[in-house]
Design an enzyme around this catalytic site. Structure first.
Site, PDB file in Angstrom:
ATOM      1  CG  HIS A   7      -0.003  40.599  -7.477  1.00 13.57           C
ATOM      2  ND1 HIS A   7      -0.476  39.387  -7.971  1.00 13.57           N
ATOM      3  CD2 HIS A   7      -1.056  41.444  -7.501  1.00 13.57           C
ATOM      4  CE1 HIS A   7      -1.755  39.506  -8.274  1.00 13.57           C
ATOM      5  NE2 HIS A   7      -2.141  40.736  -7.987  1.00 13.57           N
ATOM      6  CG  MET A  47      -2.565  36.919  -1.225  1.00 13.00           C
ATOM      7  SD  MET A  47      -3.216  35.304  -1.651  1.00 13.00           S
ATOM      8  CE  MET A  47      -2.316  34.970  -3.173  1.00 13.00           C
ATOM      9  CG  MET A  53      -3.785  39.960  -4.884  1.00 11.95           C
ATOM     10  SD  MET A  53      -3.308  38.245  -5.202  1.00 11.95           S
ATOM     11  CE  MET A  53      -1.555  38.363  -4.895  1.00 11.95           C
ATOM     12  CG  ASP A  92      -0.175  36.532 -11.244  1.00 15.96           C
ATOM     13  OD1 ASP A  92       0.098  35.328 -11.161  1.00 15.96           O
ATOM     14  OD2 ASP A  92      -0.186  37.310 -10.269  1.00 15.96           O
ATOM     15  N   GLY A 137       3.802  30.232 -11.079  1.00 17.73           N
ATOM     16  CA  GLY A 137       4.052  29.713  -9.741  1.00 17.73           C
ATOM     17  C   GLY A 137       4.166  28.215  -9.732  1.00 17.73           C
ATOM     18  CB  SER A 138       1.617  25.554  -9.367  1.00 17.92           C
ATOM     19  OG  SER A 138       0.775  26.062 -10.360  1.00 17.92           O
ATOM     20  CG  HIS A 162       4.719  37.586  -9.105  1.00 18.30           C
ATOM     21  ND1 HIS A 162       4.312  38.766  -9.710  1.00 18.30           N
ATOM     22  CD2 HIS A 162       3.603  37.070  -8.524  1.00 18.30           C
ATOM     23  CE1 HIS A 162       3.007  38.947  -9.511  1.00 18.30           C
ATOM     24  NE2 HIS A 162       2.552  37.929  -8.787  1.00 18.30           N
ATOM     25  CG  ASP A 201       1.502  36.275  -5.625  1.00 24.64           C
ATOM     26  OD1 ASP A 201       0.961  37.103  -6.370  1.00 24.64           O
ATOM     27  OD2 ASP A 201       2.157  35.303  -6.048  1.00 24.64           O
ATOM     28  CG  MET A 211      -5.384  39.166 -11.184  1.00 20.32           C
ATOM     29  SD  MET A 211      -3.908  38.324 -10.539  1.00 20.32           S
ATOM     30  CE  MET A 211      -4.444  36.635 -10.340  1.00 20.32           C
ATOM     31  CB  SER A 235       4.301  33.266  -8.271  1.00 17.79           C
ATOM     32  OG  SER A 235       3.652  33.302  -7.011  1.00 17.79           O
TER      33      SER A 235
HETATM   34  C1  DX5 Z   1      -2.669  34.287  -7.440  1.00 16.87           C
HETATM   35  C2  DX5 Z   1      -1.293  34.933  -7.508  1.00 16.87           C
HETATM   36  C3  DX5 Z   1      -0.374  34.287  -8.455  1.00 16.87           C
HETATM   37  C4  DX5 Z   1      -0.096  32.824  -8.196  1.00 16.87           C
HETATM   38  C5  DX5 Z   1       0.102  32.180  -9.536  1.00 16.87           C
HETATM   39  O1  DX5 Z   1      -3.522  35.100  -6.737  1.00 16.87           O
HETATM   40  O2  DX5 Z   1      -1.402  36.285  -7.895  1.00 16.87           O
HETATM   41  O3  DX5 Z   1       0.857  35.012  -8.579  1.00 16.87           O
HETATM   42  O4  DX5 Z   1       1.012  32.561  -7.389  1.00 16.87           O
HETATM   43  O5  DX5 Z   1       0.218  30.825  -9.378  1.00 16.87           O
HETATM   44  P1  DX5 Z   1       0.029  29.811 -10.571  1.00 16.87           P
HETATM   45  O6  DX5 Z   1       1.077  30.129 -11.591  1.00 16.87           O
HETATM   46  O7  DX5 Z   1       0.210  28.487  -9.909  1.00 16.87           O
HETATM   47  O8  DX5 Z   1      -1.364  30.017 -11.100  1.00 16.87           O
HETATM   48 ZN    ZN Z   2       0.541  37.367  -8.341  1.00 15.42          ZN
END
Ligand code: DX5
Ligand code: ZN
Length: 219
Positions: free
Chosen positions: A67, A38, A69, A176, A198-199, A34, A36, A138, A9
């Site tokens: 993705h 928002m 949101m 995710d 992601g992180s 990926h 995101d 999620m 991500s």
């Molecule tokens: C959160 C996102 C994820 C996010 C995941 O709302 O949909 O894709 O980047 O990050 P980690 O892997 O750090 O939880």
């Molecule tokens: Zn995501």
């Protein structure tokens, strides 16, 4: 059992070095990017939009897994396709006419995904599972990277896998939120096909090695 697709991500990437981050993923064992998106309404955070996606697309050598949101995602389906999305996932919680939206995504040449928040049971997809290319579970509340994995997600994935097997369909399961080396094996054993991370990937010392290890979880 197949090895999982790893979808880093970009939310946790260094945006001042985005080109380098994309090249790093291109050269890694990751399967998808990926992204995101928002809107500050459906989730309490705002990320990036079409100009950034287009630039990512121009460098990315792997599919863009987008993705959404956002509220009213049906308004932007063609725009996301034009920006470069290959897989477009909408949240179940914001769509009134899911069947129509799924087919609009497919008619625009993309794979169609549906995301479920932690409180939304997988059973709500029973009557549409054959039409959906991917379900995104999620495993944190959407909005931010770096949150703690909600362990109840494992049981949800197992129930969803059963539903997919019963329906004799090829729907992929993506997970995710809070995915790392401590839960990846359990997620894959429960039925996950795609791991978003992601992180854990971007904050690690050697992201390519981290991606490789996540993928190798199931030898
Ligand atoms: C959160 C996102 C994820 C996010 C995941 O709302 O949909 O894709 O980047 O990050 P980690 O892997 O750090 O939880
Ligand atoms: Zn995501």
């Amino acid at each position: 059992m197949e090895k999982p697709i790893i979808a880093p991500s970009l939310l946790s990437a260094d945006f001042l070095e985005l080109g380098k981050e994309i090249e790093m993923i291109n050269a890694s064992e990751a399967g998808w990017f990926h992204l995101d998106i928002m809107d500050g309404k459906f989730v309490p955070n705002i990320t990036f939009g079409f100009p950034v996606i287009k630039q990512i697309k121009s460098l990315a050598k792997k599919p863009l897994d987008v993705h959404l949101m956002i509220e009213q995602p049906e308004r932007y389906i063609a725009d996301f396709q034009q920006a470069g999305a290959d897989i477009l996932t909408v949240h179940y919680e914001v769509v009134n006419h899911l069947h129509r939206v799924i087919y609009a995504i497919k008619e625009n040449g993309m794979k169609a995904g549906v995301a479920l928040n932690p409180h939304t049971p997988v059973e709500c997809l029973q009557d549409i599972i054959r039409d959906v290319d991917m379900v995104l579970i999620m495993s944190v509340n959407p909005g931010f990277g770096g949150q703690k994995f909600i362990s109840q997600s494992l049981a949800k994935i197992a129930r969803l896998k059963e539903m997919i097997v019963d329906a004799q369909t090829q729907t992929l399961i993506e997970v995710d939120g809070g995915v790392d080396s401590s839960n990846a094996i359990d997620l894959v054993l429960a039925g996950a096909d795609v791991l978003v991370s992601g992180s854990f990937v971007f904050k690690s010392e050697n992201p390519q090695e981290t991606i490789k290890n996540l993928k190798a979880v199931k030898e």
